[in-house]
Write a protein that holds these residues in place. Structure first.
Motif, PDB file in Angstrom:
ATOM      1  N   TYR A   5       0.963  -1.174  -0.083  1.00 28.34           N
ATOM      2  CA  TYR A   5      -0.068  -0.175   0.063  1.00 28.34           C
ATOM      3  C   TYR A   5       0.744   1.404  -0.013  1.00 28.34           C
ATOM      4  O   TYR A   5       0.779   2.159  -0.910  1.00 28.34           O
ATOM      5  N   ASP A   6       1.884   1.353   1.017  1.00 25.79           N
ATOM      6  CA  ASP A   6       2.798   2.474   0.949  1.00 25.79           C
ATOM      7  C   ASP A   6       3.595   2.758  -0.204  1.00 25.79           C
ATOM      8  O   ASP A   6       3.785   3.960  -0.783  1.00 25.79           O
ATOM      9  N   LEU A   7       4.036   1.527  -0.995  1.00 22.98           N
ATOM     10  CA  LEU A   7       4.499   1.733  -2.169  1.00 22.98           C
ATOM     11  C   LEU A   7       3.894   2.377  -3.268  1.00 22.98           C
ATOM     12  O   LEU A   7       4.206   3.257  -3.851  1.00 22.98           O
ATOM     13  N   ALA A   8       2.804   1.738  -3.447  1.00 22.83           N
ATOM     14  CA  ALA A   8       1.825   2.227  -4.609  1.00 22.83           C
ATOM     15  C   ALA A   8       1.209   3.645  -4.352  1.00 22.83           C
ATOM     16  O   ALA A   8       1.409   4.491  -5.111  1.00 22.83           O
ATOM     17  N   LEU A   9       1.187   4.017  -2.799  1.00 26.33           N
ATOM     18  CA  LEU A   9       0.427   5.412  -2.487  1.00 26.33           C
ATOM     19  C   LEU A   9       1.439   6.476  -2.823  1.00 26.33           C
ATOM     20  O   LEU A   9       1.342   7.379  -3.183  1.00 26.33           O
ATOM     21  N   ALA A  10       2.746   6.186  -2.413  1.00 32.61           N
ATOM     22  CA  ALA A  10       4.036   6.743  -2.805  1.00 32.61           C
ATOM     23  C   ALA A  10       4.149   7.289  -4.315  1.00 32.61           C
ATOM     24  O   ALA A  10       4.237   8.513  -4.703  1.00 32.61           O
ATOM     25  N   TYR A  11       4.066   6.256  -5.190  1.00 35.68           N
ATOM     26  CA  TYR A  11       3.971   6.598  -6.659  1.00 35.68           C
ATOM     27  C   TYR A  11       2.457   7.446  -7.087  1.00 35.68           C
ATOM     28  O   TYR A  11       2.630   8.413  -7.615  1.00 35.68           O
ATOM     29  N   PHE A  12       1.367   7.309  -6.380  1.00 37.35           N
ATOM     30  CA  PHE A  12       0.204   7.970  -6.700  1.00 37.35           C
ATOM     31  C   PHE A  12       0.406   9.445  -6.350  1.00 37.35           C
ATOM     32  O   PHE A  12       0.013  10.283  -7.054  1.00 37.35           O
TER      33      PHE A  12
ATOM     34  N   ILE B 145      -1.893  -8.006  -3.902  1.00 36.66           N
ATOM     35  CA  ILE B 145      -2.854  -7.487  -4.428  1.00 36.66           C
ATOM     36  C   ILE B 145      -3.711  -6.434  -3.562  1.00 36.66           C
ATOM     37  O   ILE B 145      -4.345  -5.556  -3.963  1.00 36.66           O
ATOM     38  N   ALA B 146      -3.862  -6.902  -2.289  1.00 39.04           N
ATOM     39  CA  ALA B 146      -4.775  -6.207  -1.423  1.00 39.04           C
ATOM     40  C   ALA B 146      -4.324  -4.754  -1.199  1.00 39.04           C
ATOM     41  O   ALA B 146      -4.826  -3.983  -1.113  1.00 39.04           O
ATOM     42  N   GLY B 147      -2.870  -4.880  -0.903  1.00 36.16           N
ATOM     43  CA  GLY B 147      -1.934  -3.579  -0.554  1.00 36.16           C
ATOM     44  C   GLY B 147      -2.110  -2.679  -1.696  1.00 36.16           C
ATOM     45  O   GLY B 147      -2.524  -1.639  -1.726  1.00 36.16           O
ATOM     46  N   LEU B 148      -1.846  -3.214  -3.156  1.00 40.47           N
ATOM     47  CA  LEU B 148      -2.085  -2.284  -4.426  1.00 40.47           C
ATOM     48  C   LEU B 148      -3.341  -2.026  -4.457  1.00 40.47           C
ATOM     49  O   LEU B 148      -3.573  -0.655  -4.946  1.00 40.47           O
ATOM     50  N   HIS B 149      -4.225  -2.622  -4.141  1.00 38.49           N
ATOM     51  CA  HIS B 149      -5.802  -2.440  -4.784  1.00 38.49           C
ATOM     52  C   HIS B 149      -6.188  -1.325  -3.663  1.00 38.49           C
ATOM     53  O   HIS B 149      -6.838  -0.377  -4.178  1.00 38.49           O
ATOM     54  N   ARG B 150      -5.847  -1.430  -2.709  1.00 38.86           N
ATOM     55  CA  ARG B 150      -6.345  -0.530  -1.653  1.00 38.86           C
ATOM     56  C   ARG B 150      -5.797   0.938  -1.907  1.00 38.86           C
ATOM     57  O   ARG B 150      -6.334   2.153  -1.893  1.00 38.86           O
ATOM     58  N   ALA B 151      -4.501   0.820  -2.456  1.00 42.28           N
ATOM     59  CA  ALA B 151      -3.762   2.191  -2.801  1.00 42.28           C
ATOM     60  C   ALA B 151      -4.565   2.720  -4.184  1.00 42.28           C
ATOM     61  O   ALA B 151      -4.708   3.887  -4.237  1.00 42.28           O
ATOM     62  N   GLN B 152      -4.973   2.030  -4.910  1.00 40.90           N
ATOM     63  CA  GLN B 152      -5.635   2.257  -6.169  1.00 40.90           C
ATOM     64  C   GLN B 152      -6.919   3.152  -5.779  1.00 40.90           C
ATOM     65  O   GLN B 152      -7.238   4.275  -6.435  1.00 40.90           O
ATOM     66  N   VAL B 153      -7.602   2.471  -4.768  1.00 38.94           N
ATOM     67  CA  VAL B 153      -8.986   2.961  -4.290  1.00 38.94           C
ATOM     68  C   VAL B 153      -8.759   4.398  -3.904  1.00 38.94           C
ATOM     69  O   VAL B 153      -9.657   5.459  -3.995  1.00 38.94           O
ATOM     70  N   ALA B 154      -7.665   4.297  -2.993  1.00 38.06           N
ATOM     71  CA  ALA B 154      -7.306   5.579  -2.246  1.00 38.06           C
ATOM     72  C   ALA B 154      -6.988   6.840  -3.154  1.00 38.06           C
ATOM     73  O   ALA B 154      -7.451   7.877  -3.120  1.00 38.06           O
ATOM     74  N   ALA B 155      -6.113   6.450  -4.273  1.00 33.11           N
ATOM     75  CA  ALA B 155      -5.675   7.449  -5.296  1.00 33.11           C
ATOM     76  C   ALA B 155      -6.751   7.922  -5.945  1.00 33.11           C
ATOM     77  O   ALA B 155      -6.808   9.476  -6.556  1.00 33.11           O
TER      78      ALA B 155
END
Ligand code: ADE
Ligand code: ZN
Length: 338
Positions: free
Chosen positions: A79-86, A117-127
């Protein structure tokens, strides 16, 4: 990015279609995640790690990249990884991202597919909620492993199918041709996934042809060496098969010696559908806008050409046609104002 060119590029609405989420792991976050997961690192400091990012070729990079990704263990890490990208994507007006992830890099270490997948998906929803950035996940198979492993990974992914838009093929290209993965692509096609593959980055034009003929991909990642085959160029042009080109990656991995020699100019002149992308920005020294800027300076691209590249990024995406049109209309509107 404070120059007039940099500002122009940053403000252009853009889609990013070739981005490995594991390649956005900045040394600062890598150190922070390693510390909380109590994983010892061989590099004494963030600076020492960043200084090690000098590569002779793709394999040289992949060795460091897989080691870097080994700090990722928990859903929170992904989640942190993907949110940093977004967060970065928002700063540079990226409206849509089609993001690669490498499940085998994690499952081989005992990290469950669901955690990733759960961490990445949660970041996608947040972004999307926070910034309106839309995104799709593309699951890549590691081509240095065998097809049986890719088939097992596809099985693992099926319960999360609604969160995964497509499949791709990455890792060491030389000696691992697309033909090795025909069965897994066939099954993925039956399951309704979009199909893409890295081809022609270090590998020959034949690998691009194989990806089209044997894997039935709809987009080619990189595709630099496609230019070595005139008939293939004609086919890419006629069918408008998109290439996701990554200028700073090509420079850092020595696919090219200098951005002034980058094939993107020849690709545009040949009438190909070209997009600009960052690949692994934490390792290659620049996010999407920096890639646009670098190639604009290297090849002396005009504002009109840069706008066209941004338009192409939506055209080549897997977005619905009306959504593509909405983004493109906005860019065309800017074109009149600037
Ligand atoms: N994995 C991450 N980046 C890659 C690249 N540029 N080529 C192949 N595999 C990769
Ligand atoms: Zn890539």
């Amino acid at each position: 990015m404070t120059t007039p060119l940099g500002k122009f590029i940053r403000h252009l609405p853009k889609a990013e279609l070739h981005l490995h989420i594991e390649g956005t792991l900045e040394p600062e976050l890598l150190f922070a995640i390693a510390a909380r997961n109590k994983i010892p690192l061989t590099y004494p400091s963030i600076t020492a790690l960043r200084d090690a990012y000098q590569f002779n070729d793709l394999q040289d990079f992949l060795d460091i990249y897989y080691r870097g990704a080994s700090v990722l263990l928990t859903e929170e890490d992904f989640y942190d990884l993907a949110l940093a990208y977004f967060t970065k994507a928002h700063e540079e007006n990226i409206r849509h991202a089609e993001i690669f992830f490498d499940p085998q890099t994690h499952t081989v270490r005992g990290v469950p597919f669901e955690t990733v997948i759960a961490g990445l998906h949660r970041a996608q929803v947040a972004a999307e909620k926070e910034w309106g950035i839309t995104s799709k996940l593309i699951m890549c198979f590691l081509r240095h492993l065998d097809e049986a492993d890719a088939l097992r990974t596809l099985d693992m992914a099926l319960p999360y199918k609604k969160w995964i838009a497509g499949i791709g093929l990455d890792s060491g290209e030389q000696g691992n041709p697309p033909s090795k993965f025909q069965a897994v692509y066939k099954r993925a096609a039956k399951e309704g996934f979009f199909l893409v593959a890295h081809a022609g980055e270090e590998g020959p034009a034949e690998y691009v042809t194989e990806a089209l003929d044997l894997l039935n991909v709809k987009r080619i990642d990189h595709g630099n060496h496609a230019l070595d085959d005139a008939a293939l160029v004609m086919r890419l042009r006629t069918q408008q098969i998109p290439l996701t080109v990554c200028p700073l990656s090509n420079l850092k991995l020595r696919v090219i010696a200098d951005l002034r020699e980058h094939p993107l100019r020849k690709m545009i002149d040949a009438g190909l559908l070209i997009t600009v992308n960052s690949d692994d920005p934490a390792y290659f020294g620049g996010y999407l806008s920096e890639n646009y800027c670098a190639i604009a300076e290297g090849l002396d691209l005009s504002h009109e050409e840069l706008r066209q590249l941004a338009i192409n990024s939506f055209t080549a995406s897997f977005l619905e046609e009306d959504t593509k049109k909405k983004h493109i209309t906005e860019i065309n509107g800017l074109s009149m104002a600037n």
